[in-house]
Design a protein around this motif. Structure first.
Motif, PDB file in Angstrom:
ATOM      1  N   SER A 220     -20.952  -6.410  -7.764  1.00 23.13           N
ATOM      2  CA  SER A 220     -21.651  -7.671  -7.508  1.00 23.13           C
ATOM      3  C   SER A 220     -20.998  -8.368  -6.316  1.00 23.13           C
ATOM      4  N   VAL A 221     -21.659  -9.375  -5.820  1.00 24.22           N
ATOM      5  CA  VAL A 221     -21.260  -9.991  -4.559  1.00 24.22           C
ATOM      6  C   VAL A 221     -20.874 -11.440  -4.826  1.00 24.22           C
ATOM      7  N   TYR A 222     -19.626 -11.817  -4.613  1.00 27.38           N
ATOM      8  CA  TYR A 222     -19.207 -13.177  -4.936  1.00 27.38           C
ATOM      9  C   TYR A 222     -18.072 -13.618  -4.012  1.00 27.38           C
ATOM     10  N   PRO A 223     -17.924 -14.939  -3.861  1.00 31.08           N
ATOM     11  CA  PRO A 223     -16.839 -15.430  -3.016  1.00 31.08           C
ATOM     12  C   PRO A 223     -15.504 -15.035  -3.618  1.00 31.08           C
ATOM     13  N   GLY A 224     -14.534 -14.773  -2.805  1.00 28.50           N
ATOM     14  CA  GLY A 224     -13.223 -14.434  -3.328  1.00 28.50           C
ATOM     15  C   GLY A 224     -13.022 -12.948  -3.550  1.00 28.50           C
ATOM     16  N   MET A 225     -14.087 -12.141  -3.350  1.00 26.81           N
ATOM     17  CA  MET A 225     -13.930 -10.712  -3.599  1.00 26.81           C
ATOM     18  C   MET A 225     -13.024 -10.087  -2.542  1.00 26.81           C
ATOM     19  N   GLY A 226     -12.969 -10.697  -1.357  1.00 30.50           N
ATOM     20  CA  GLY A 226     -12.116 -10.165  -0.304  1.00 30.50           C
ATOM     21  C   GLY A 226     -10.642 -10.299  -0.646  1.00 30.50           C
ATOM     22  N   GLY A 227     -10.266 -11.454  -1.156  1.00 26.97           N
ATOM     23  CA  GLY A 227      -8.866 -11.710  -1.478  1.00 26.97           C
ATOM     24  C   GLY A 227      -8.341 -10.770  -2.550  1.00 26.97           C
ATOM     25  N   GLN A 228      -9.209 -10.496  -3.544  1.00 26.63           N
ATOM     26  CA  GLN A 228      -8.776  -9.643  -4.646  1.00 26.63           C
ATOM     27  C   GLN A 228      -8.461  -8.244  -4.162  1.00 26.63           C
ATOM     28  N   VAL A 229      -9.287  -7.721  -3.270  1.00 27.75           N
ATOM     29  CA  VAL A 229      -9.099  -6.344  -2.842  1.00 27.75           C
ATOM     30  C   VAL A 229      -7.977  -6.224  -1.818  1.00 27.75           C
ATOM     31  N   LEU A 230      -7.692  -7.317  -1.116  1.00 24.74           N
ATOM     32  CA  LEU A 230      -6.709  -7.276  -0.032  1.00 24.74           C
ATOM     33  C   LEU A 230      -5.317  -6.905  -0.517  1.00 24.74           C
ATOM     34  N   ILE A 231      -4.859  -7.589  -1.552  1.00 21.86           N
ATOM     35  CA  ILE A 231      -3.477  -7.394  -1.964  1.00 21.86           C
ATOM     36  C   ILE A 231      -3.279  -5.984  -2.515  1.00 21.86           C
ATOM     37  N   ILE A 232      -4.268  -5.492  -3.260  1.00 19.04           N
ATOM     38  CA  ILE A 232      -4.184  -4.137  -3.791  1.00 19.04           C
ATOM     39  C   ILE A 232      -4.199  -3.124  -2.654  1.00 19.04           C
ATOM     40  N   CYS A 233      -4.972  -3.404  -1.614  1.00 17.86           N
ATOM     41  CA  CYS A 233      -5.004  -2.513  -0.455  1.00 17.86           C
ATOM     42  C   CYS A 233      -3.645  -2.393   0.189  1.00 17.86           C
ATOM     43  N   PHE A 234      -2.966  -3.524   0.354  1.00 12.22           N
ATOM     44  CA  PHE A 234      -1.645  -3.482   0.956  1.00 12.22           C
ATOM     45  C   PHE A 234      -0.692  -2.657   0.109  1.00 12.22           C
ATOM     46  N   VAL A 235      -0.812  -2.808  -1.200  1.00 16.02           N
ATOM     47  CA  VAL A 235       0.037  -2.024  -2.095  1.00 16.02           C
ATOM     48  C   VAL A 235      -0.210  -0.531  -1.869  1.00 16.02           C
ATOM     49  N   VAL A 236      -1.485  -0.151  -1.802  1.00 16.38           N
ATOM     50  CA  VAL A 236      -1.831   1.261  -1.596  1.00 16.38           C
ATOM     51  C   VAL A 236      -1.270   1.765  -0.271  1.00 16.38           C
ATOM     52  N   VAL A 237      -1.470   0.968   0.777  1.00 14.02           N
ATOM     53  CA  VAL A 237      -1.013   1.397   2.109  1.00 14.02           C
ATOM     54  C   VAL A 237       0.492   1.578   2.137  1.00 14.02           C
ATOM     55  N   VAL A 238       1.202   0.647   1.511  1.00 15.39           N
ATOM     56  CA  VAL A 238       2.664   0.708   1.561  1.00 15.39           C
ATOM     57  C   VAL A 238       3.192   1.872   0.740  1.00 15.39           C
ATOM     58  N   ILE A 239       2.589   2.097  -0.449  1.00 17.74           N
ATOM     59  CA  ILE A 239       3.037   3.215  -1.278  1.00 17.74           C
ATOM     60  C   ILE A 239       2.796   4.525  -0.554  1.00 17.74           C
ATOM     61  N   GLY A 240       1.646   4.625   0.094  1.00 18.98           N
ATOM     62  CA  GLY A 240       1.298   5.875   0.746  1.00 18.98           C
ATOM     63  C   GLY A 240       2.084   6.128   2.020  1.00 18.98           C
ATOM     64  N   GLY A 241       2.583   5.049   2.615  1.00 11.74           N
ATOM     65  CA  GLY A 241       3.230   5.223   3.908  1.00 11.74           C
ATOM     66  C   GLY A 241       2.298   4.739   4.993  1.00 11.74           C
ATOM     67  N   ILE A 242       2.764   3.811   5.776  1.00 12.93           N
ATOM     68  CA  ILE A 242       1.898   3.183   6.773  1.00 12.93           C
ATOM     69  C   ILE A 242       1.461   4.198   7.812  1.00 12.93           C
ATOM     70  N   GLY A 243       0.159   4.232   8.069  1.00 13.45           N
ATOM     71  CA  GLY A 243      -0.363   5.119   9.086  1.00 13.45           C
ATOM     72  C   GLY A 243      -0.762   6.476   8.537  1.00 13.45           C
ATOM     73  N   SER A 244      -0.435   6.761   7.291  1.00 12.90           N
ATOM     74  CA  SER A 244      -0.768   8.066   6.749  1.00 12.90           C
ATOM     75  C   SER A 244      -2.012   7.992   5.889  1.00 12.90           C
ATOM     76  N   VAL A 245      -3.073   8.657   6.347  1.00 14.19           N
ATOM     77  CA  VAL A 245      -4.314   8.658   5.584  1.00 14.19           C
ATOM     78  C   VAL A 245      -4.137   9.474   4.311  1.00 14.19           C
ATOM     79  N   ARG A 246      -3.396  10.580   4.447  1.00 17.43           N
ATOM     80  CA  ARG A 246      -3.132  11.414   3.272  1.00 17.43           C
ATOM     81  C   ARG A 246      -2.376  10.588   2.226  1.00 17.43           C
ATOM     82  N   GLY A 247      -1.408   9.796   2.715  1.00 19.27           N
ATOM     83  CA  GLY A 247      -0.636   8.944   1.818  1.00 19.27           C
ATOM     84  C   GLY A 247      -1.517   7.925   1.122  1.00 19.27           C
ATOM     85  N   ALA A 248      -2.442   7.339   1.894  1.00 21.37           N
ATOM     86  CA  ALA A 248      -3.336   6.343   1.300  1.00 21.37           C
ATOM     87  C   ALA A 248      -4.163   6.980   0.194  1.00 21.37           C
ATOM     88  N   PHE A 249      -4.581   8.233   0.409  1.00 21.42           N
ATOM     89  CA  PHE A 249      -5.395   8.930  -0.586  1.00 21.42           C
ATOM     90  C   PHE A 249      -4.619   9.101  -1.893  1.00 21.42           C
TER      91      PHE A 249
END
Lengths: 293, 386, 325
Positions: A220-249
């Motif tokens: 569904s489409v609602y205000p604030g959906m961007g903020g929720q996904v942002l922080i989790i995205c950063f977590v994923v990127v950092v765990i995977g290793g910055i710049g690594s697409v394989r890591g992000a996967f």
């Protein structure tokens, strides 16, 4: 938990993880190749979702197309948006320190949120999936699984495969990989960094927008959906290793599993588990799982 | 190129129209409602409802002209105390009206308690506001989270369900709603076999839906609102659970969300202190006036805002507009019978509405009245010592 | 600038702040008091980020821990000693900071930023999801901290004016402490670590204990700010520990200008006052509802034009003059 339920939970985890990958892959590319911390990445996801909602009626009446036409149009607009944003705004950020990028992209989040409020309003909206994808598949006798969610997983896998092929088999991919490891060297070897950055940024935006568009029918489409996904995205990127697409996967799937099973087994501590995992991984591998260079 | 870029950015920055000054202050009402974020639409509806009542009385209540001061609370409890102080100290309001979010309302209640400023809460259903934080000058024109839950518990017990799974967000509103449901349902002979919850405002329900399917209850009771309600109803249907396990919920599940939920919400039964087609003369008049003034249909939030103004009027009329007579003002509201579009209601000793809770069914894009779930239901007001 | 101008400027600002409540209304006093508390919070982060070069995205955890300690200690209506509660808030913050610092300092750069965030989110979820402190609705303070001299309580610290002066006094104390630290050997070690840690280590300097010390001191000062905020509001909520708060305080010191103590204070003032102005419908009318747009644009323009923050403004103007002249 019996085997049937367990398998279905695995399917849930996989689907959530794959969608996270789609959004996070754009972020890791922008972060890794261009060295820009972009807090507004969640806003692109939101823009994608709102585009799916806002464009659909216009596409149906004016262009006579359906869901896929909307998707295509959204992607074209996303690439354009990415190109313009990079030219007008982000290109100022490359020489800046990380903290200034943080501040500027934070300002950008505020601008996007308010523009969204002005243009489309603050209501919650639903987007319907195309009819031929709206069915469900029976998973044993327990419950049914929406076909559309399987479609989302399929799209994410296709994109992952496409990214892998581009990064490992094409010249552009080579330039991107070189740029993420050592920018100056790549430049001195003749790679046109300016064009490369523009392409990577537009691709990053397009990935986040695509994720928002295909996820819209289920999230569904609602205000604030961007903020929720942002922080989790950063977590994923950092765990995977910055710049690594394989890591992000890999990281996205990890987060998907921890989040899903955490909800089931540790309802009180579910929120904490993902962060505990990130802390543990970073303490074991301080630069993420698949750090480049 | 550089010049073009700078000009474009500068042009984008300009363009803020300046305001004209306010005139003739009389009785200042401080509206603390969300103007941004997820609850912005609710804030607007409440504000519209309140202002409609004042407009219907020529802009005056008990002979005093009404002036408004507004603050965007952003539904952020961390900023709430500062925002309330802005209304009380900077704008010197005489009466406080707010808020939507329970955390914000609780901060408002504390300040209202300390300063003695009259506070009318037009939405936030947290028990504490008319419970541990209750005060002679704090009133609520909306509901307590417990009420719709309790009413649905009675309904489902009567329907003969024996085992139910509850699912909600892990915060006060969710806990209290499920608590109310459990009170009535278990008193009626049923049993809640599993209480599922996830962190607010997480909307990834798949894992828990699988758990529901595995538990195979007779029915499911839920509390969600806003974006979460939309997603939950759609996910529930997509998981095939809508056919196998009937879903019931507090009215917020289907209020303001039907357009987004589409066919997945069809036939859902919910309980709330309002329905879209009550058909009483009072409600019809209200709905007509609201639609005429704002070009959209009112919802439960608009009614709550409207009734907040009615409650203020009741108090003001009794003291003939003189707010310094605090004890009489408070007593007048406490004893008032409010002629609300939802049906007449009075206030309990802890200042929460004692009201009828309706059973509604989703038909098309409306929550249609099916019957009365609970008559004159009063929140127990636990912890209130006045 | 001649030697006496800088201290004279500082003294006159302090005097101005001290005299301010006598001329201003109740709301303005409250507003500045709020900024004074935030300035302490910003200064604590400045020690970590600006002086030592360790960018933490989880500093709100210590702020929140200080606030919650205060709230939990003041659940009885009997007044407690101001100094004891303040010390407790700072000690609790330090106790959490020690293991967090030890673990986080194993990473560097962006990863360090994210691990600090992780540990802050941990505390956030503990307070938000569990029943330790009534969960996401927060708790009220029933008691009050009281400053007493052998049983005599000269003023009620929860009232506007006394709180304002206590906050101002504490801000001056913290500022003076950090200024002294900056000039001390400890401070110069931190500066060295910020500029080039490898070189420090190559010269035989043990940087690790200094970094831990900086982290813990910064946490304690943040706890102090949290204690003040809880006392002022009488209400604490898990959102005080959220990453938005960590982001906001980071924004304040970047906006003000990193590397200078006055940047932190300036940033706190600017951040809060800008929002006040933009939200004011007497100035902006209907557009006040769109204050986020105005704030966003202002932030963007500020960073574009003032890369060194607001403290860089005088230098920028001087350069502009030289250009035109």
């Amino acid at each position: 938990m019996d085997l049937g339920t367990f398998l279905i939970q695995c399917l849930n985890a996989l689907q959530y993880g794959l969608l996270l990958f789609l959004v996070a892959s754009g972020l890791t590319l922008i972060f890794g190749i261009m060295g820009v911390i972009n807090l507004a990445h969640g806003s692109f996801y939101m823009i994608g979702a709102y585009m799916a909602y806002a464009l659909a009626p216009w596409v149906t009446t004016t262009l006579g197309g359906g869901f896929f036409t909307t998707l295509l149009l959204g992607l074209v607009l996303a690439v354009l948006l990415g190109y313009v944003l990079e030219w007008l705004f982000f290109s100022y950020l490359y020489e800046r320190e990380h903290l200034q990028q943080v501040l500027m992209t934070y300002g950008l989040i505020l601008v996007f949120e308010e523009l969204r409020s002005i243009l489309v309003g603050d209501d919650v909206h639903g987007v319907s999936a195309p009819d031929w994808l709206s069915g469900t598949i029976a998973l044993g006798s327990l419950m049914t699984y929406p076909v559309y969610r399987l479609f989302i997983s399929a799209v994410c896998l296709l994109v992952a495969l496409a990214m892998y092929l581009v990064l490992s088999r094409t010249r552009l991919g080579m330039a991107v990989r070189a740029g993420s490891v050592n920018r100056e060297m790549a430049q001195s070897l003749g790679v046109n960094i300016g064009v490369l950055y523009r392409v990577v940024f537009a691709a990053g935006v397009a990935l986040a927008v695509l994720a928002g568009m295909i996820a819209a029918p289920v999230s569904s489409v609602y205000p604030g959906m961007g903020g929720q996904v942002l922080i989790i995205c950063f977590v994923v990127v950092v765990i995977g290793g910055i710049g690594s697409v394989r890591g992000a996967f890999v990281a996205a799937l990890l987060v998907g599993f921890v989040d899903t099973f955490g909800k089931v087994f540790f309802q009180e501590a579910a929120g904490v588990l993902v962060y505990l995992m990130m802390a543990a991984i970073l303490l074991w591998k301080p630069e993420g799982l698949f750090r480049q260079g | 190129m550089n010049v073009i870029r700078t000009v474009l950015i500068a042009a984008a920055v300009l363009g803020a129209p300046l305001a004209t000054a306010q005139t003739a202050p009389k009785l200042k009402v401080g509206l603390m409602l969300p103007a941004s974020g997820t609850y912005a639409a609710l804030g607007t509806a409440i504000e519209n409802g309140f202002k409609l009542y004042v407009a219907e009385h020529g802009g005056k209540l008990a002979g005093r002209e009404i002036e408004f001061a507004q603050v965007d609370d952003e539904s952020d409890p961390a900023k709430a105390t500062d925002n309330v102080n802005k209304l009380i100290k900077r704008d010197s309001v005489d009466v406080l009206v707010g808020s939507v979010h329970s955390g914000v309302a609780m901060a408002m209640a504390k300040v209202a308690r300390d300063t003695g400023t009259p506070l009318i809460v037009p939405n936030a259903g947290a028990a504490a506001v008319t419970g541990s934080m209750c005060a002679p000058n704090i009133f609520r024109s909306s509901f307590s989270n417990w009420q719709p839950g309790y009413a649905m518990g009675e309904v489902m017990a009567l329907k003969g369900y024996k085992s139910v799974v509850t699912i909600t967000w892990k915060y006060a509103a969710g806990d209290e709603s499920v608590g109310g449901f459990k009170d009535a349902f278990e008193k009626g002979g049923g049993k809640v076999i599993k209480e599922l919850s996830l962190a607010f405002p997480d909307v990834e329900f798949q894992a828990l839906l699988t758990e529901i399917a595995a538990a195979k209850p007779d029915a499911v009771y839920t509390f969600f609102a806003g974006g979460g309600a939309v997603k939950f109803v759609k996910d529930y249907a997509a998981a095939g659970l809508k056919k196998s396990t009937p879903l019931y919920g507090a009215g917020f599940l289907t209020d303001g969300t039907l357009e987004a939920q589409g066919a997945d919400a069809e036939g859902l039964l919910t309980t709330l202190h309002y329905a879209d087609d009550l058909g009483t003369p009072r409600d019809n008049a209200f709905r007509l006036a609201y639609a005429k003034a704002y070009q959209i249909q009112p919802d439960v939030y608009a009614v709550q805002g409207y009734d907040a103004a009615q409650m203020l009027a009741a108090g003001l009329t009794a003291v003939k507009g003189d707010l310094s007579k605090k004890a009489e003002f408070n007593a007048a509201i406490e004893k008032a019978k409010i002629d609300s579009p939802r049906g007449a209601f009075t206030l309990s000793r802890s200042h929460n509405p004692v009201q009828d809770i309706y059973l509604r069914k989703v038909v098309g894009k409306q929550n249609k009245l099916v019957g009365l779930a609970s008559r004159a239901l009063a929140d127990p007001g636990l912890g209130c010592r006045m | 600038m001649p030697n006496f101008v800088r201290p004279a400027l500082v003294i006159s600002i302090v005097v101005a702040l001290a005299v301010f409540p006598l001329a201003a209304g109740k709301y303005e006093v409250d507003l500045i008091a709020k900024i004074l508390v935030l300035a302490i919070f910003a200064l604590s982060l400045e020690l970590l980020v600006g002086q030592t070069g360790l960018v933490s995205f989880g500093h709100a955890a210590f702020f929140g821990l200080g606030a919650y300690t205060t709230a939990l200690l003041l659940q009885d209506p009997d007044p407690r000693s101001f100094w004891l509660v303040m010390a407790a808030a700072m000690v609790v913050a330090a106790l959490y900071a020690l293991p967090v610092a030890a673990l986080c300092l194993r990473t560097r750069g962006v990863y360090f930023i994210m691990v600090t965030l992780a540990f802050a989110q941990l505390v956030y979820y503990v307070f938000h999801d569990t029943k330790i402190a009534k969960g996401s609705d927060g708790i009220y303070l029933t008691g009050v901290p009281a400053i007493s001299f052998a049983g005599w309580v000269p003023f009620d610290i929860t009232k506007s004016l006394p709180f304002y002066y206590v906050a101002l006094a504490l801000l001056c104390a913290v500022y003076a402490l950090l200024a002294m630290l900056e000039r001390s050997r400890f401070g110069r070690a931190l500066a060295g670590i910020r500029v080039n840690e490898q070189r420090m280590r190559a010269a035989g300097f043990a940087t690790y204990p200094y970094k831990i010390a900086a982290f813990v001191i910064a946490a304690m000062l943040a706890g102090l700010a949290g204690f003040l905020k809880a006392t002022k509001d009488g209400y604490v909520n898990p959102e005080m520990l959220a990453w938005h708060e960590s982001g906001a305080v980071l924004l304040m010191i970047i906006l003000g200008g990193l590397g200078k103590l006055r940047g932190a204070v300036l940033g706190a003032f600017a951040f809060v006052l800008l929002q006040e102005v933009f939200k004011n419908d007497a100035i902006f009318g209907e557009f006040a509802k769109r204050w986020q747009l105005l704030l966003g644009f202002t932030i963007i323009v500020c960073v574009l034009v003032l890369p060194h923050g607001l403290v860089g403004l005088p230098a920028r103007l001087r350069r502009r003059e030289r250009h035109d002249g």
